[in-house]
Design an enzyme around this catalytic site. Sequence first.
Site, PDB file in Angstrom:
ATOM      1  N   THR A  69      42.034  19.295  43.026  1.00  0.00           N
ATOM      2  CA  THR A  69      40.729  19.026  43.644  1.00  0.00           C
ATOM      3  C   THR A  69      39.658  19.080  42.543  1.00  0.00           C
ATOM      4  O   THR A  69      38.835  19.987  42.520  1.00  0.00           O
ATOM      5  CB  THR A  69      40.404  20.068  44.738  1.00  0.00           C
ATOM      6  OG1 THR A  69      40.522  21.390  44.164  1.00  0.00           O
ATOM      7  CG2 THR A  69      41.323  19.969  45.913  1.00  0.00           C
ATOM      8  N   CYS A 122      39.516  26.442  36.768  1.00  0.00           N
ATOM      9  CA  CYS A 122      39.062  26.985  38.058  1.00  0.00           C
ATOM     10  C   CYS A 122      37.605  27.421  38.086  1.00  0.00           C
ATOM     11  O   CYS A 122      36.823  26.885  38.869  1.00  0.00           O
ATOM     12  CB  CYS A 122      39.954  28.152  38.445  1.00  0.00           C
ATOM     13  SG  CYS A 122      41.687  27.714  38.391  1.00  0.00           S
ATOM     14  N   ARG A 124      41.505  22.801  29.466  1.00  0.00           N
ATOM     15  CA  ARG A 124      40.418  22.376  30.354  1.00  0.00           C
ATOM     16  C   ARG A 124      39.196  23.292  30.255  1.00  0.00           C
ATOM     17  O   ARG A 124      39.307  24.494  30.390  1.00  0.00           O
ATOM     18  CB  ARG A 124      40.918  22.287  31.800  1.00  0.00           C
ATOM     19  CG  ARG A 124      41.721  21.013  32.031  1.00  0.00           C
ATOM     20  CD  ARG A 124      42.279  20.950  33.408  1.00  0.00           C
ATOM     21  NE  ARG A 124      43.422  21.847  33.570  1.00  0.00           N
ATOM     22  CZ  ARG A 124      44.095  21.982  34.709  1.00  0.00           C
ATOM     23  NH1 ARG A 124      43.731  21.296  35.772  1.00  0.00           N
ATOM     24  NH2 ARG A 124      45.128  22.796  34.781  1.00  0.00           N
TER      25      ARG A 124
HETATM   26  C1  UGA Z   1      41.190  32.273  37.697  1.00  0.00           C
HETATM   27  C2  UGA Z   1      41.234  33.535  38.600  1.00  0.00           C
HETATM   28  O1  UGA Z   1      41.268  34.712  37.798  1.00  0.00           O
HETATM   29  C3  UGA Z   1      42.461  33.491  39.524  1.00  0.00           C
HETATM   30  O2  UGA Z   1      42.418  34.594  40.417  1.00  0.00           O
HETATM   31  C4  UGA Z   1      42.439  32.186  40.313  1.00  0.00           C
HETATM   32  O3  UGA Z   1      43.584  32.058  41.147  1.00  0.00           O
HETATM   33  C5  UGA Z   1      42.412  31.016  39.364  1.00  0.00           C
HETATM   34  O4  UGA Z   1      41.234  31.116  38.521  1.00  0.00           O
HETATM   35  C6  UGA Z   1      42.358  29.751  40.187  1.00  0.00           C
HETATM   36  O5  UGA Z   1      41.397  29.567  40.941  1.00  0.00           O
HETATM   37  O6  UGA Z   1      43.367  29.011  40.216  1.00  0.00           O
HETATM   38  P1  UGA Z   1      42.388  31.541  35.417  1.00  0.00           P
HETATM   39  O7  UGA Z   1      41.389  30.427  35.393  1.00  0.00           O
HETATM   40  O8  UGA Z   1      43.822  31.230  35.200  1.00  0.00           O
HETATM   41  O9  UGA Z   1      42.311  32.336  36.829  1.00  0.00           O
HETATM   42  O10 UGA Z   1      41.999  32.571  34.276  1.00  0.00           O
HETATM   43  P2  UGA Z   1      41.194  33.939  34.156  1.00  0.00           P
HETATM   44  O11 UGA Z   1      42.082  34.929  33.564  1.00  0.00           O
HETATM   45  O12 UGA Z   1      40.496  34.291  35.391  1.00  0.00           O
HETATM   46  O13 UGA Z   1      40.092  33.532  33.045  1.00  0.00           O
HETATM   47  C7  UGA Z   1      39.088  32.551  33.302  1.00  0.00           C
HETATM   48  C8  UGA Z   1      38.078  32.533  32.170  1.00  0.00           C
HETATM   49  O14 UGA Z   1      37.331  33.757  32.133  1.00  0.00           O
HETATM   50  C9  UGA Z   1      38.702  32.410  30.784  1.00  0.00           C
HETATM   51  O15 UGA Z   1      37.922  31.569  30.002  1.00  0.00           O
HETATM   52  C10 UGA Z   1      38.703  33.834  30.254  1.00  0.00           C
HETATM   53  O16 UGA Z   1      38.703  33.907  28.873  1.00  0.00           O
HETATM   54  C11 UGA Z   1      37.394  34.332  30.850  1.00  0.00           C
HETATM   55  N1  UGA Z   1      37.318  35.816  30.962  1.00  0.00           N
HETATM   56  C12 UGA Z   1      38.105  36.480  31.844  1.00  0.00           C
HETATM   57  C13 UGA Z   1      36.386  36.500  30.192  1.00  0.00           C
HETATM   58  O17 UGA Z   1      35.654  35.900  29.376  1.00  0.00           O
HETATM   59  N2  UGA Z   1      36.284  37.847  30.341  1.00  0.00           N
HETATM   60  C14 UGA Z   1      37.045  38.536  31.221  1.00  0.00           C
HETATM   61  O18 UGA Z   1      36.891  39.777  31.296  1.00  0.00           O
HETATM   62  C15 UGA Z   1      37.995  37.832  31.981  1.00  0.00           C
END
Ligand code: UGA
Length: 432
Positions: free
Chosen positions: A86, A263, A331
Amino acid sequence: MKLCMIGTGYVGLVSGVCFADLGNEVICVDKDLNKINKLRKSIIPIYEPGLDELVKKNSKSGRLKFSTNINESVQKSNIIFICVGTPTKKNKYEADLSQVYDVAKKISKNIKSFKIIINKSTVPVMTGDKVEKIISRKVKKNLFSVVSNPEFLREGEAIRDFVYPDRIVIGTSSKKSNKILKNLYSPLISKGAKYINTSRRAAELIKYASNAFLATKITFINELANLCEKLNINVEDLSIGIGTDKRIGGRFLRAGPAYGGSCFPKDTRALVDTANKSLTSLSVIKSVINSNNKRSNLLLNNISKILKNRIKNKKITFLGVTFKANTDDMRESSSLKMIPYLNKKGAKIKYYDPTGKKSEFDKLKNVQFKKNIKEACMSSDLIIIHTEWNEFKLIDLKRIVNKKKFIVYDLRNIYSPEKIKKQKIQYFGIGR
Ligand code: UGA
């Protein structure tokens, strides 16, 4: 139970494989024949630790099958998961739901006995209502039930997140579907996952609100990190100091580059779009999006200052270019803004990523992929730690850079400033 996952992207493939591992018969469907043929040979299209072993094991047991035939797969299954993409519509905030509706039409042509149709794709509120309407054009209401069951898997941790989820959200008012789905998830509930039954619309909003809240936490700490830099405070102290308050919680308070991935950026935009359509202003989330969009520029300004405004001909190394560690996903990675900018300013860039070369940088002159950390770092002026892979955490930088003077800009705060400064390396982190 007999399940069918339509769409073998991240969500569909991981969930399908994990459901098979719990003893269900699962068919993973995709229209991409090439992908399906590879999956039949246990060749995995994405990088996800542990997934290949599970695909092999469950394919061998016969519980996991791959197919391009959506009609036959729907007919053979009791529960059908819609797991297609999506994405954001071009130049808009709105989510493109064409794939979801296409699949709903196809499903509607193949229902002869009771089936539960589950939206696992991240979809705006009321998409379930529309899917139900599409199916009811062809099928009697008592033969199907449309349910929302959002997923909360993180890339790189997806299998663990599936097996040990905090919660399972089932959006339905149908008692029959709720009972069947509670049974489907019973192995996870018995391990401690909270089972939450809500209305379908609430489940859809829970997904967007969860991602928007996490994105807000990250943006909050990123902005405070900017302040910490000015006041000579370590942002890590701040994260611990506030995160130990249970009302706040310590997770997702790691300051770093702009958040990215498939996401958070997409879902925050789609949530604002949903609110706009309902004539409601989500001002907090709008400013989160705005702040995050500006973050890469802010870091690029810092780089410029670190290099005393002399970027031209500087040798810059990026360690890691994906949006976070343990994934090959590019992405909305902040490197996609940072590397082209520095390249345009005349820097000579080498990068290394454990998941290999990235086609996104192929066309950029003076941006080179190196196949190991040593080659990437050798004689660099500035090393930028862009992602927090474990293999970057204990590098003997002094030895591999092999140069008297160089700078480290640690965007993930993986090094101890005290230790690295003892080695007489000029070091900058985030918010410290
Ligand atoms: C995120 C959510 O955490 C999941 O629960 C959700 O299912 C998923 O999106 C989705 O909607 O499919 P994801 O995108 O795989 O998961 O990765 P994350 O670990 O959440 O990280 C997302 C971004 O935030 C990354 O760029 C990461 O580096 C950043 N981040 C994360 C930070 O900068 N600081 C943090 O403390 C945590």
